[in-house]
Design a protein around this motif. Structure first.
Motif, mmCIF file in Angstrom:
data_model
loop_
_atom_site.group_PDB
_atom_site.id
_atom_site.type_symbol
_atom_site.label_atom_id
_atom_site.label_comp_id
_atom_site.label_asym_id
_atom_site.label_seq_id
_atom_site.Cartn_x
_atom_site.Cartn_y
_atom_site.Cartn_z
ATOM 1 N N ASP A 78 0.820 -1.208 0.000
ATOM 2 C CA ASP A 78 0.000 0.000 0.000
ATOM 3 C C ASP A 78 0.857 1.262 0.000
ATOM 4 O OD1 ASP A 78 -2.505 -1.364 0.147
ATOM 5 O OD2 ASP A 78 -2.155 -1.706 2.280
ATOM 6 N N SER A 79 2.052 1.163 0.589
ATOM 7 C CA SER A 79 2.920 2.330 0.735
ATOM 8 C C SER A 79 4.375 1.928 0.514
ATOM 9 C CB SER A 79 2.759 2.929 2.129
ATOM 10 O OG SER A 79 3.688 3.974 2.350
ATOM 11 N N ASP A 99 0.033 0.961 -9.524
ATOM 12 C CA ASP A 99 -0.356 2.365 -9.436
ATOM 13 C C ASP A 99 -1.646 2.662 -10.177
ATOM 14 O OD1 ASP A 99 0.031 5.054 -8.708
ATOM 15 O OD2 ASP A 99 0.989 5.491 -10.614
ATOM 16 N N GLU A 108 -6.724 -0.205 -3.512
ATOM 17 C CA GLU A 108 -6.283 0.754 -4.510
ATOM 18 C C GLU A 108 -4.792 0.643 -4.743
ATOM 19 O OE1 GLU A 108 -7.532 4.570 -3.249
ATOM 20 O OE2 GLU A 108 -9.659 4.165 -3.530
ATOM 21 N N VAL A 110 -0.719 1.552 -5.284
ATOM 22 C CA VAL A 110 0.289 1.894 -4.299
ATOM 23 C C VAL A 110 0.509 3.401 -4.232
ATOM 24 C CG1 VAL A 110 2.194 1.708 -5.943
ATOM 25 C CG2 VAL A 110 2.619 1.294 -3.504
ATOM 26 N N GLU A 111 0.837 3.902 -3.048
ATOM 27 C CA GLU A 111 1.300 5.273 -2.877
ATOM 28 C C GLU A 111 2.792 5.199 -2.606
ATOM 29 O OE1 GLU A 111 -0.816 7.344 0.108
ATOM 30 O OE2 GLU A 111 -2.762 7.192 -0.916
ATOM 31 N N ARG A 113 6.773 7.201 -2.695
ATOM 32 C CA ARG A 113 7.686 8.340 -2.826
ATOM 33 C C ARG A 113 9.070 7.760 -3.039
ATOM 34 N NH1 ARG A 113 7.148 11.570 2.452
ATOM 35 N NH2 ARG A 113 6.672 9.497 3.257
ATOM 36 N N GLU A 137 4.391 7.395 -13.409
ATOM 37 C CA GLU A 137 3.443 8.288 -12.755
ATOM 38 C C GLU A 137 2.045 8.239 -13.350
ATOM 39 O OE1 GLU A 137 5.345 11.975 -13.432
ATOM 40 O OE2 GLU A 137 6.976 11.613 -12.018
ATOM 41 N N GLY A 141 -0.158 7.858 -8.261
ATOM 42 C CA GLY A 141 0.184 7.465 -6.902
ATOM 43 C C GLY A 141 1.668 7.452 -6.605
ATOM 44 N N ILE A 142 2.516 7.660 -7.621
ATOM 45 C CA ILE A 142 3.962 7.609 -7.436
ATOM 46 C C ILE A 142 4.543 9.008 -7.587
ATOM 47 C CG2 ILE A 142 6.128 6.690 -8.321
ATOM 48 C CD1 ILE A 142 4.634 4.235 -9.261
ATOM 49 N N GLU A 143 5.245 9.458 -6.553
ATOM 50 C CA GLU A 143 5.939 10.736 -6.581
ATOM 51 C C GLU A 143 7.431 10.471 -6.725
ATOM 52 O OE1 GLU A 143 4.413 13.813 -3.674
ATOM 53 O OE2 GLU A 143 3.688 11.959 -2.745
ATOM 54 N N GLY A 205 4.377 15.736 -9.395
ATOM 55 C CA GLY A 205 3.366 16.343 -8.522
ATOM 56 C C GLY A 205 3.400 17.828 -8.585
#
Length: 205
Positions: A78-79, A99, A108, A110-111, A113, A137, A141-143, A205
């Motif tokens: 999830d993270s 994502d 949902e 993945v988030e 960073r 991206e 969800g991917i930064e 972002g």
């Protein structure tokens, strides 16, 4: 910039090249033990465990391979927070799919960073960078962040797991996965990721 070699993954760049799978796993374990300041008891890859207090180390030549083990760990995450010096195509594809979709349980995407350094930074900021960033991206969800410097060591926090990878010219040579919250590996990885994020340039972002 971080200068304490016990907390800075870039300090691993001073080590010699990885010559074989056994030395890769030994080098990785020694590096992490140096960083956390205590010995680490690892679970052999041939003895998989469902326990949540294990530290597994996998080298090239083991089954599953380091990259397969890593992809498996991020499959349902999830993270993810991490610092990566290389971008593996299968891992990028797995992140992209996570994502942009929901899994069978309705979870949902993945988030994440991700701070890129070294060759990974060149990949996302170079001529092909727009395509690489778009692939990563596409679901929002991917930064992505970029940081100068290079290291053969990659760090990931995948939900509650800490993952440390050792790269060589052929790719991911070994990976250490810590499922044990009490082990200081997670504390070290989390601190290193926070420092990298604090000094990195935001690319998305």
């Amino acid at each position: 910039m971080v200068t304490d070699e016990r907390s800075d993954p870039a300090s691993a760049s001073n080590r010699g090249p990885v010559s074989d799978p056994e030395s890769a796993t030994a080098t990785l374990v020694a590096l992490v033990e140096d960083a956390v300041g205590e010995p680490i008891e690892t679970t052999p890859p041939a003895e998989p465990s469902d326990r949540d207090d294990t530290v597994a180390v996998v080298g090239r030549g083991d089954a599953p391979s380091p990259i397969d083990r890593l992809v498996d760990r991020v499959a349902d995450a999830d993270s993810i927070v991490g610092v990566v010096p290389r971008l593996d195509a299968s891992l990028v594809e797995r992140l992209r799919r996570r994502d942009t979709s929901t899994d069978s349980a309705g979870n949902e995407g993945v988030e994440a960073r991700i701070v890129v350094t070294g060759a990974a930074r060149e990949a996302v900021t170079g001529p092909a960078g727009p395509m690489v960033r778009a692939a990563l991206e596409s679901g929002g969800g991917i930064e992505l962040f970029a940081c100068e410097g290079d290291s053969p060591v990659g760090l990931l926090l995948v939900d509650d797991r800490a993952i440390v990878g050792l790269f060589d010219d052929a790719g991911l040579a070994a990976v250490l996965i810590a499922d044990a919250p009490a082990v200081r590996v997670r504390e070290w990885v989390a601190a290193a990721c926070r420092r990298s994020l604090a000094t990195a340039e935001r690319l998305s972002g």
